[in-house]
Design a protein around this motif. Structure first.
Motif, short mmCIF file in Angstrom:
data_model
loop_
_atom_site.label_atom_id
_atom_site.label_comp_id
_atom_site.label_asym_id
_atom_site.label_seq_id
_atom_site.Cartn_x
_atom_site.Cartn_y
_atom_site.Cartn_z
N ASP A 1 3.70 -21.23 47.72
CA ASP A 1 3.26 -22.07 48.83
C ASP A 1 2.80 -21.19 49.98
OD1 ASP A 1 2.82 -24.01 50.71
OD2 ASP A 1 4.91 -24.62 50.92
N LEU A 2 1.51 -21.28 50.29
CA LEU A 2 0.91 -20.45 51.33
C LEU A 2 0.60 -21.24 52.60
CD1 LEU A 2 -1.49 -18.45 48.99
CD2 LEU A 2 0.79 -17.79 49.78
N GLY B 1 0.63 -22.69 56.16
CA GLY B 1 1.09 -22.21 57.45
C GLY B 1 1.03 -20.71 57.64
N THR B 2 0.49 -19.98 56.68
CA THR B 2 0.39 -18.52 56.84
C THR B 2 -0.58 -18.19 57.97
OG1 THR B 2 -1.17 -18.59 54.97
CG2 THR B 2 1.05 -17.83 54.50
N LYS B 3 -0.21 -17.22 58.78
CA LYS B 3 -0.97 -16.89 59.99
C LYS B 3 -1.84 -15.64 59.84
CE LYS B 3 0.69 -20.37 62.24
NZ LYS B 3 -0.18 -21.54 62.48
N SER B 4 -1.85 -15.03 58.67
CA SER B 4 -2.68 -13.86 58.43
C SER B 4 -2.80 -13.64 56.94
CB SER B 4 -2.08 -12.61 59.08
OG SER B 4 -0.88 -12.25 58.41
N TYR B 5 -3.78 -12.85 56.55
CA TYR B 5 -3.94 -12.50 55.13
C TYR B 5 -2.76 -11.67 54.66
CZ TYR B 5 -6.23 -10.87 50.84
OH TYR B 5 -6.54 -10.57 49.53
N ASP B 6 -2.24 -10.81 55.51
CA ASP B 6 -1.08 -10.01 55.14
C ASP B 6 0.13 -10.88 54.83
OD1 ASP B 6 -2.35 -7.56 55.27
OD2 ASP B 6 -1.81 -7.19 57.37
N GLU B 7 0.28 -11.97 55.59
CA GLU B 7 1.39 -12.89 55.31
C GLU B 7 1.19 -13.58 53.96
OE1 GLU B 7 3.79 -16.70 57.25
OE2 GLU B 7 2.18 -15.74 58.40
N VAL B 8 -0.07 -13.90 53.63
CA VAL B 8 -0.37 -14.46 52.31
C VAL B 8 0.08 -13.49 51.22
CG1 VAL B 8 -2.25 -15.04 50.72
CG2 VAL B 8 -2.29 -15.91 53.06
N LEU B 9 -0.28 -12.22 51.38
CA LEU B 9 0.09 -11.20 50.39
C LEU B 9 1.60 -11.05 50.28
CD1 LEU B 9 -2.58 -8.50 51.37
CD2 LEU B 9 -2.64 -10.02 49.38
N ASP B 10 2.28 -11.07 51.43
CA ASP B 10 3.75 -10.94 51.42
C ASP B 10 4.39 -12.09 50.64
OD1 ASP B 10 3.58 -8.66 52.94
OD2 ASP B 10 4.05 -9.64 54.85
N LYS B 11 3.85 -13.30 50.83
CA LYS B 11 4.43 -14.46 50.15
C LYS B 11 4.18 -14.38 48.64
CE LYS B 11 5.09 -18.02 53.55
NZ LYS B 11 5.24 -19.48 53.68
N ILE B 12 3.03 -13.89 48.26
CA ILE B 12 2.73 -13.75 46.83
C ILE B 12 3.65 -12.71 46.20
CG2 ILE B 12 0.99 -13.08 45.14
CD1 ILE B 12 -1.14 -14.22 47.02
N GLY C 1 -2.69 -23.19 49.96
CA GLY C 1 -2.26 -23.39 51.33
C GLY C 1 -2.86 -22.46 52.37
N TRP C 2 -3.52 -21.34 51.97
CA TRP C 2 -4.06 -20.43 52.99
C TRP C 2 -5.26 -21.06 53.71
CZ3 TRP C 2 -9.14 -18.76 52.40
CH2 TRP C 2 -9.71 -18.85 51.13
N ASP C 3 -5.43 -20.67 54.94
CA ASP C 3 -6.53 -21.20 55.76
C ASP C 3 -6.95 -20.12 56.75
OD1 ASP C 3 -8.32 -22.51 57.38
OD2 ASP C 3 -7.00 -24.19 57.87
N GLN C 4 -8.08 -19.52 56.49
CA GLN C 4 -8.54 -18.41 57.34
C GLN C 4 -8.79 -18.84 58.78
OE1 GLN C 4 -10.51 -20.13 55.46
NE2 GLN C 4 -12.51 -20.34 56.46
N ASN C 5 -8.97 -20.13 59.01
CA ASN C 5 -9.18 -20.60 60.38
C ASN C 5 -7.91 -20.52 61.23
OD1 ASN C 5 -11.98 -21.43 60.22
ND2 ASN C 5 -11.30 -23.03 58.83
#
Length: 539
Positions: free
Chosen positions: A99-100, A102-113, A129-133
């Protein structure tokens, strides 16, 4: 004296015997019936899964008896809530994936994965769930970091709206796509002659995901039901299901393992599926209604896949795209128009809305009450609003408050005049169906209520509300989440309001959403959810 006492006992027994035995009585409530006059009531009785009497506490107690009496203690009760556009099955499957949201950065996406993989040790990682905006750098990510972290494990994670997919090289190799792969109705994003790892709309279909097992599918549906009941939802409109999933839902409902009422929109992405269901005809039970097709008109605004009449303000010479060739929509619409089925089309951009409205009008001609729906109806050209006189708008208010930070930069000030225009759409058709589009947005329907009426985020921004000329009143909003949503499903005679003869679906709330201070609406909690008079959730 003894005779008088015996006579009193006899009279009490006689009165008791005259009372009708019912399955449930609710007393001392602040119930919003959401009937035509939008009346209130104190109490009601339920028998065989339906409301049989609605009145004052005194009258209900005088005429009915039950072993199951709920004293609401003046708490607010509303009809069972209906989400007119969501992805119920998708929400359930997401519980089994990373579940991605609410992630606030690409690094946070990577950390969750990375954390997900340490726990699951999956052979193929998927999620959403990621959203670059929502990131400081509002650009699509690229796959280089993914490739370093996961050189051999395929990864494919969807953007929050489901219209963009981030993949690593392992997933690309598995699919066999290259920079030369031709895509219609989507895009493989390429920079400096190389794939970035982001695929838009139809391009996502090239990625080969592992099959969902029957066990995972069942668990997903049950998980989604648990979440939905906790938010007071008793009916969900699942926007795009395939035949196997619909048949699984039917089996689980028949065995009483799945109790949620589901309005199943059949995915229209395969011609054989359209042919099968039109030949089969409408399927209708108390819990399942299969009478509509969900068609994709275009992509999403956040990934610039929404089909626009003029180029995006923030990307010159880019217009988004229709998913299919224009004539294909005519073919589909003609086939559905010749049946009893409803057509519900995802349309975000002004070009997509123009084309779908034109197509609907062309094939429906002067026929009435077909209740064909435009899902999202997000950006409308001013002259196109008039065409909603016989086309039902189905919108998701939290999209407005999620997009308001960047939407104008994407489409410009002039086009914003016809964007997220819920009040205008309501005035044209006379009704509006409200949903969330979860898991794109949160499941919570009280955020829908707040966004529709106050059009602010949870930090009270903007102070005066976002385009408040298109906000809805509280009555309109509650109708949109109950009786108008039921109408959009051809189910207004059986649900959507608390009236005699209708299913006893209702929700007890911790506060009165019709009178509480607006800023407190998002803090509304469900105390209990009842379906057919049975308590299916209690906090």
């Amino acid at each position: 004296m003894k005779k008088i006492f015996i006579l009193f006992i006899f009279s009490a027994i006689l009165v008791s015997c005259q009372k009708e035995k019912v399955d449930l009585i609710v007393i001392n409530s602040n119930t919003y019936l959401v009937n035509e006059k939008f009346e209130n009531a104190e109490a009601f009785a339920v028998k065989d899964g339906k409301f049989i009497a609605i009145s004052t506490t005194k009258e209900i107690q005088e005429n009915y008896k039950s072993d199951n009496v709920v004293d609401a203690k003046n708490q607010t009760i509303v009809p069972g809530l209906i989400d007119a556009h969501c992805h119920f099955y998708g929400l359930g499957l997401q519980q089994q994936k990373v579940d991605l949201t609410g992630t606030k950065s690409y690094d946070e996406v990577l950390d969750k994965i990375v954390a997900f993989q340490k726990e699951k040790n999956a052979t193929f990682i998927s999620g959403r769930g990621w959203d670059q905006n929502d990131w400081d750098v509002k650009e699509f990510p690229t796959k280089e970091k993914l490739d370093k972290l996961f050189p051999t494990t395929p990864i494919a994670v969807r953007r929050v709206d489901g219209h963009a997919l981030l993949v690593n090289q392992a997933a690309i190799d598995l699919s066999g796509i290259t920079t030369d792969t031709k895509v219609t109705g989507g895009e493989i994003i390429i920079q400096n002659g190389k794939m970035t790892g982001v695929l838009i709309d139809a391009a996502m279909d090239f990625i080969k995901f592992p099959e969902t097992s029957n066990k995972e599918a069942i668990q997903g549906l049950l998980d989604a039901q648990k979440i939905a009941f906790s938010y007071g939802l008793t009916t969900v409109d699942d926007a795009g299901l395939d035949r196997n999933t619909i048949e699984l839902i039917d089996d689980l409902q028949k065995s009483n393992k799945l109790k949620m009422r589901i309005y199943a929109m059949i995915s229209g992405d395969k011609q054989e599926q359209i042919d099968y269901y039109i030949k089969k005809g409408i399927t209708k039970t108390d819990r399942l209604n299969v009478r509509s097709f969900k068609i994709y008109g275009d992509g999403a605004l956040g990934s610039r896949g929404a089909a626009m009449r003029k180029s995006y303000t923030d990307r010159e010479n880019h217009f988004g795209a229709l998913i299919y060739a224009p004539e294909r929509y005519r073919e589909i619409a003609r086939q559905i128009a010749a049946s009893e089925f409803q057509m519900n089309t995802h349309a975000i951009g002004d070009s997509a809305n123009t084309w779908m409205l034109k197509t609907y009008k062309e094939v429906l001609k002067d026929t009435k009450n077909r209740r064909w729906r435009i899902e999202h109806a997000q950006i409308i050209s001013t002259k196109d609003f008039q065409d909603f006189d016989n086309i039902l708008p189905s919108v998701q208010p939290t999209h407005a408050t999620s997009d308001m930070y960047w939407a104008e930069a994407r489409i410009g000030k002039e086009r914003m005049k016809g964007a997220y225009a819920y009040k205008t759409l309501l005035n044209k058709y006379g009704k509006i169906a409200l949903g969330t589009d979860f898991p794109v947005e949160q499941v919570n329907p009280f955020l829908t209520f707040y966004s529709a009426t106050y059009r602010k985020d949870l930090n009270n921004f903007p102070e005066d509300g976002f385009q408040m000329e298109n906000s809805l009143s509280r009555k309109e909003t509650l109708r949109g989440m109950t009786i108008w949503a039921a109408f959009s499903n051809f189910e207004e005679q059986e649900k959507g309001s608390i009236e005699v003869g209708k299913f006893a679906d209702f929700v007890i709330l911790n506060q009165d959403i019709m009178s509480v201070d607006g800023g407190k609406i998002p803090k509304t909690n469900v105390v209990s959810t009842f379906l057919n008079g049975e308590k299916v959730y209690s906090k």
